[in-house]
Design an enzyme around this catalytic site. Structure first.
Site, PDB file in Angstrom:
ATOM      1  CG  HIS A  15      -1.898   1.105   1.272  1.00  0.00           C
ATOM      2  ND1 HIS A  15      -1.567   2.376   1.677  1.00  0.00           N
ATOM      3  CD2 HIS A  15      -3.216   1.144   0.947  1.00  0.00           C
ATOM      4  CE1 HIS A  15      -2.637   3.148   1.620  1.00  0.00           C
ATOM      5  NE2 HIS A  15      -3.650   2.426   1.167  1.00  0.00           N
ATOM      6  CG  ASP A  17      -0.947   6.105   2.897  1.00  0.00           C
ATOM      7  OD1 ASP A  17      -0.416   7.016   2.242  1.00  0.00           O
ATOM      8  OD2 ASP A  17      -2.182   6.021   3.067  1.00  0.00           O
ATOM      9  CE  LYS A  18       1.080   0.700   7.679  1.00  0.00           C
ATOM     10  NZ  LYS A  18       1.942   1.384   8.610  1.00  0.00           N
ATOM     11  CD  GLU A  43       7.233  12.740   8.682  1.00  0.00           C
ATOM     12  OE1 GLU A  43       6.456  11.916   8.169  1.00  0.00           O
ATOM     13  OE2 GLU A  43       7.245  13.006   9.894  1.00  0.00           O
ATOM     14  CD  GLU A  56      12.700  18.166  10.515  1.00  0.00           C
ATOM     15  OE1 GLU A  56      12.353  18.696   9.420  1.00  0.00           O
ATOM     16  OE2 GLU A  56      11.960  17.430  11.178  1.00  0.00           O
ATOM     17  CE  LYS A 177      -7.496   0.491   2.017  1.00  0.00           C
ATOM     18  NZ  LYS A 177      -8.121   1.821   1.759  1.00  0.00           N
ATOM     19  CG  PHE A 253      -6.664  -3.321  -6.781  1.00  0.00           C
ATOM     20  CD1 PHE A 253      -5.781  -2.308  -7.159  1.00  0.00           C
ATOM     21  CD2 PHE A 253      -6.761  -3.620  -5.433  1.00  0.00           C
ATOM     22  CE1 PHE A 253      -5.025  -1.616  -6.228  1.00  0.00           C
ATOM     23  CE2 PHE A 253      -6.009  -2.941  -4.478  1.00  0.00           C
ATOM     24  CZ  PHE A 253      -5.142  -1.946  -4.879  1.00  0.00           C
ATOM     25  CG  ASP A 261      -4.712   6.037  -4.482  1.00  0.00           C
ATOM     26  OD1 ASP A 261      -5.311   7.067  -4.822  1.00  0.00           O
ATOM     27  OD2 ASP A 261      -5.247   4.915  -4.447  1.00  0.00           O
ATOM     28  CB  ALA A 262       0.116  10.475  -3.460  1.00  0.00           C
ATOM     29  NE  ARG A 267      -1.975   9.487   3.157  1.00  0.00           N
ATOM     30  CZ  ARG A 267      -1.830  10.040   1.951  1.00  0.00           C
ATOM     31  NH1 ARG A 267      -2.041  11.348   1.795  1.00  0.00           N
ATOM     32  NH2 ARG A 267      -1.458   9.316   0.917  1.00  0.00           N
ATOM     33  CE  LYS A 268      -4.233   3.443   4.910  1.00  0.00           C
ATOM     34  NZ  LYS A 268      -4.364   4.846   4.467  1.00  0.00           N
ATOM     35  CE  LYS A 288       6.528  11.086  14.390  1.00  0.00           C
ATOM     36  NZ  LYS A 288       5.256  11.406  15.069  1.00  0.00           N
ATOM     37  CE  LYS A 292      12.316  12.982  16.863  1.00  0.00           C
ATOM     38  NZ  LYS A 292      13.792  13.022  16.867  1.00  0.00           N
ATOM     39  CG  ASP A 294       4.246  11.580  18.541  1.00  0.00           C
ATOM     40  OD1 ASP A 294       3.496  11.892  19.479  1.00  0.00           O
ATOM     41  OD2 ASP A 294       4.482  12.330  17.586  1.00  0.00           O
TER      42      ASP A 294
END
Length: 420
Positions: A15, A17-18, A43, A56, A177, A253, A261-262, A267-268, A288, A292, A294
């Site tokens: 995918h 995003d993945k 990123e 960074e 998916k 598909f 798709d970008a 984003r997941k 990260k 971090k 997060d």
């Protein structure tokens, strides 16, 4: 009484995003493997024929971003003219990386407690890399103490990639998916699987079948036999004649991944955690480094919640922790057992504060987070970047360990039996 349904989804490593999450974590792995003190906030963005790596990064490691990106993309399965429209060998790789802000570094490298000379404790030296709130969750619905919908969705997505890579279904392509809807009874226990959804990228021509309807029927048969059946066969009692299946419901598909798709790192976040079953603080994980919170504090919160449930103190447990940037000690720690706790949530919160140290340096040291890539031949965090960061019996994740069960039971007077 109306049905109580809950749905969670997952996506495969192909995918878009993945793919970006994995490139970002591959950069993190490379940095930490060579320099465990690296500060990384990486990123990745991917679109047709292009990958952009930004962020960074302050590290003594010599990072070949181009090679890291291409190797990751190739291993995912996007290599060659028949890989689904995106190719690790021909895509462009653009790098836009600078060092970590010195303003952030001065707060992280020397926490407020040390700057104010209020503490000489070693664990008070490292400040949180950002402010924010993080959640961890566990429940007794599955052996890995994860909610059933996301557990099944992740396993289906992983199986989808496995049958592709093993050549069992060689016509599959990397993007895909999955989605699972579970019906719960009046006691909030899984009653049955209501709906299973799988959308998988595939070759345009499969054994001479090019008509969309023929392709769909062919793929549906294979998905039920080679993907769904192995995953849910031990849960056969939850499948009934009313269970609905949607296999490639769009009908076709072929174009997938960044070609379709970008993609973007982070984003997941619901796929990465509990499938929406528990709350989320909003921060992503991939790319990260452990300073971090997060990432590291979410892992710690999951560790706490899982040990609480395994100890028998609750059937459902959600832990929230919050931080201020540059401060070592958490601003708050709270716990909710949603009425399933054997003791009051407030009492359980006191026990958690007694048993667990949630200062960033303490978390990093407990899980050995800076050294995990080096100890695992240079690849660790990238393996978490697809199919979930929690409830992964296929990975030896330190935050999934159940080594605090007895201590929790003892703190609660040892009167509870550990959950199986």
């Amino acid at each position: 009484m109306a049905k109580k349904l809950f749905t969670s989804e997952s996506v495969t490593e192909g995918h878009p995003d993945k793919l970006c999450d994995q490139v970002s974590d591959a950069v993190l792995d490379a940095a930490l493997a060579e320099d465990p003190t690296s500060r990384v906030a990486c990123e990745t963005y991917a679109t047709t024929g292009l990958v952009v790596i930004g962020g960074e990064i302050t590290s003594n490691a010599k990072l070949d971003y181009d090679s890291i990106a291409r190797k990751t993309i190739e291993e995912i399965g996007y290599a060659g003219p028949d890989s689904g429209g995106f190719d690790a060998h021909t895509c462009g790789v653009l790098v836009c990386v600078k060092g970590q802000s010195p303003d952030i570094d001065q707060g992280v490298s020397k926490a407020k407690e040390h700057r104010d000379e209020a503490s000489k404790d070693e664990a008070d030296k490292l400040g949180a890399g950002d402010q924010g709130l993080m959640f961890g969750f566990a429940c007794d619905e599955t052996p890995e103490l994860m909610p059933l919908p996301i557990s099944l969705a992740q396993k289906l997505a992983l199986k989808l990639s496995q049958v592709r890579k093993q050549g069992i279904l060689s016509y599959l392509r990397p993007d895909g998916k999955t989605q699972v809807t579970v019906e719960y009874d009046e006691n909030n226990l899984p009653k049955r699987i209501d709906t299973l959804v799988i959308s998988t990228q595939h070759a345009a021509n499969i054994k001479g079948k090019t008509d969309n309807l023929d392709l769909q029927k062919f793929i549906e048969s294979d998905m039920k036999e080679f993907v769904i059946k192995p995953v849910v066969e031990q849960l056969g009692h939850l499948i009934d004649k009313e269970t609905k299946y949607f296999i490639n419901p769009s009908g076709r598909f072929v174009i997938g991944g960044p070609q379709g798709d970008a993609g973007l790192t982070g984003r997941k976040i619901i796929v990465d955690t509990y499938g929406g079953y528990a709350r989320h603080g909003g921060g992503a994980f991939s790319g990260k480094d452990p300073t971090k919170v997060d990432r590291s504090a979410c892992y710690a919160a999951r560790y706490i919640a899982k040990n609480v449930v395994a100890s028998g103190l609750a059937k459902h447990c959600e832990v929230q922790v919050s931080y201020a940037i540059g401060v070592a000690k958490p601003i708050s720690v709270s716990v909710s057992t949603f009425g399933t706790g054997k003791i009051k949530d407030s009492a359980l919160g006191d026990i958690i504060n007694q048993v667990f140290d949630l200062r960033p340096l303490a978390i990093i040291q407990k899980f050995n987070m800076k050294n995990l890539p080096k100890l695992n031949k240079g690849i660790f965090y990238r393996n978490t970047a697809a199919y979930g960061h929690f409830g992964r019996p296929d990975l030896k994740l330190p935050w999934e360990e159940l080594d605090k069960v007895k201590e929790l039971q003892k703190a609660a007077n040892g009167s509870f039996v550990a959950a199986k």
